[in-house]
Design an enzyme around this catalytic site. Structure first.
Site, PDB file in Angstrom:
ATOM      1  N   GLU A 170      -1.120   0.909   0.354  1.00 28.14           N
ATOM      2  CA  GLU A 170      -0.608   0.175   1.514  1.00 28.14           C
ATOM      3  C   GLU A 170      -0.071   1.102   2.595  1.00 28.14           C
ATOM      4  O   GLU A 170      -0.238   0.853   3.786  1.00 28.14           O
ATOM      5  CB  GLU A 170       0.469  -0.827   1.088  1.00 28.14           C
ATOM      6  CG  GLU A 170      -0.058  -1.965   0.221  1.00 28.14           C
ATOM      7  CD  GLU A 170      -1.094  -2.836   0.930  1.00 28.14           C
ATOM      8  OE1 GLU A 170      -1.228  -2.736   2.160  1.00 28.14           O
ATOM      9  OE2 GLU A 170      -1.782  -3.610   0.239  1.00 28.14           O
ATOM     10  N   TYR A 202       5.211  -6.298   6.551  1.00 29.37           N
ATOM     11  CA  TYR A 202       3.884  -6.448   5.944  1.00 29.37           C
ATOM     12  C   TYR A 202       3.824  -5.774   4.574  1.00 29.37           C
ATOM     13  O   TYR A 202       3.452  -6.408   3.574  1.00 29.37           O
ATOM     14  CB  TYR A 202       2.771  -5.863   6.848  1.00 29.37           C
ATOM     15  CG  TYR A 202       1.523  -5.675   6.032  1.00 29.37           C
ATOM     16  CD1 TYR A 202       0.720  -6.762   5.707  1.00 29.37           C
ATOM     17  CD2 TYR A 202       1.207  -4.431   5.471  1.00 29.37           C
ATOM     18  CE1 TYR A 202      -0.381  -6.623   4.881  1.00 29.37           C
ATOM     19  CE2 TYR A 202       0.114  -4.285   4.644  1.00 29.37           C
ATOM     20  CZ  TYR A 202      -0.671  -5.383   4.353  1.00 29.37           C
ATOM     21  OH  TYR A 202      -1.735  -5.250   3.519  1.00 29.37           O
ATOM     22  N   ASP A 241      -1.553  -9.535   7.762  1.00 31.00           N
ATOM     23  CA  ASP A 241      -1.916  -8.334   8.506  1.00 31.00           C
ATOM     24  C   ASP A 241      -2.751  -8.717   9.718  1.00 31.00           C
ATOM     25  O   ASP A 241      -2.920  -9.905  10.016  1.00 31.00           O
ATOM     26  CB  ASP A 241      -2.670  -7.358   7.598  1.00 31.00           C
ATOM     27  CG  ASP A 241      -4.111  -7.789   7.393  1.00 31.00           C
ATOM     28  OD1 ASP A 241      -4.366  -9.005   7.393  1.00 31.00           O
ATOM     29  OD2 ASP A 241      -4.981  -6.920   7.232  1.00 31.00           O
TER      30      ASP A 241
END
Length: 299
Positions: A42, A125, A143
């Site tokens: 991520e 996020y 996202d």
DNA sequence: AAACCGGGGTT
DNA sequence: AACCCAGGTTT
């Protein structure tokens, strides 16, 4: 033609079914993948495409399979291994997060959104993405791909506007009740936006929810919001000059003279006389450069 | 809310 | 040349 009204359950089921046979086979989606590995993915995927992340992620996990392994190494080694993924501050922040996980969480990536948000470099996020994908917690993960899918499918707009709290509410309204199905839908909506409902040339013929899409039903109106900020041009920017200095330090096994760094910074042209020094100073302020005795090195 | 932060690929 | 990208931090 006007789209047929669909329930949230019909949409999520159709998208999840599509995902089951159309998703890319990405290594951080495997069943054996650790929360740490997902967290690393991520970080790398922030503003960076999957294809560019893949080789860096594989090498990273080979070298630092746990947070404590990374924490035991120098931050500069993380910056070096980051290579040209861009935004090298992310490498520094990932190392800091590894130290925090190692020291405060017993080398286990935290599970709650709040605890994840407290880690360096993790925002709204990434916190939800890790909680959902690593631990199966039920949270809306939104996202840029998901925002575009929702903008088109639900709101009938060509593109999403600025990120807003309403994005989370929109996603929540589509999210299946069961945590497992919710986690799949989070990934599936993202995948749909990345591979089918793309920004430039959407492939509606391959979309599992095309029949329900408000934007398609309205005839693809060009109603994109005008307020999206135009990004500054990269050529000639401080960012480009910073990149030249970082590239020099990454390839240098030893500290380099500040004068050499400033010289390399100017190769290819500068916007103004102060730009090399300005870029150099900003890298020091960011902690990406340590200077001692006129020598510059990675932290 | 706006500025800043890489770099590569696509159109 | 402009646009786009599994965003986050700082002011």
């Amino acid at each position: 033609m006007k789209p047929t009204a669909a329930t949230a359950a019909e949409i999520s089921t159709a998208v999840n079914d599509w995902y089951a046979h159309s998703a890319r086979d990405l290594p951080w989606r495997g069943a054996e993948v650790t929360p740490w590995a997902i967290l690393v993915s991520e970080f790398m995927l922030q503003q960076t495409q999957v294809e560019r992340v893949l080789p860096r992620w594989l090498a990273w996990m080979e070298r630092w399979p746990t947070a404590s392994a990374l924490a035991a190494d120098e931050p500069g080694e993380a910056v070096r291994a980051w290579d040209r993924l861009g935004y090298p501050r992310r490498a520094l922040w990932l190392h800091r997060a590894a130290v925090e996980i190692s020291e405060r969480h017993g080398d286990t990536v935290p599970q709650s959104v709040d605890a994840l948000l407290a880690l360096t470099g993790i925002g709204p996020y990434t916190a939800r993405a890790v909680a959902a994908f690593a631990y199966g917690e039920r949270h809306p993960v939104v996202d840029t791909n998901t925002r575009r899918v929702i903008a088109r499918l639900v709101h009938g707009r060509a593109a999403a506007g600025m990120p807003a709290p309403a994005d989370l509410a929109d996603m929540e309204s589509l999210l299946p009740r069961a945590p497992e199905a919710a986690a799949v839908f989070n990934a599936a909506a993202m995948e749909l936006g990345a591979t089918v409902c793309t920004a430039r040339a959407p492939r509606c013929d391959a979309c599992p929810v095309a029949a329900w899409c408000e934007w398609r039903g309205a005839g693809y109106p060009d109603n994109a919001p005008e307020k999206r900020p135009k990004q500054a041009r990269f050529a000639g920017s401080d960012r480009q000059v910073r990149g030249r200095i970082m590239a020099l330090l990454r390839r240098s096994a030893h500290p380099v003279a500040r004068a050499e760094a400033l010289e390399v910074a100017a190769v290819g042209g500068v916007a103004d006389q102060e730009q090399p020094q300005r870029a150099y100073d900003s890298l020091i302020a960011d902690g990406l450069i340590i200077e001692a005795d006129g020598q510059a090195r990675l932290p």
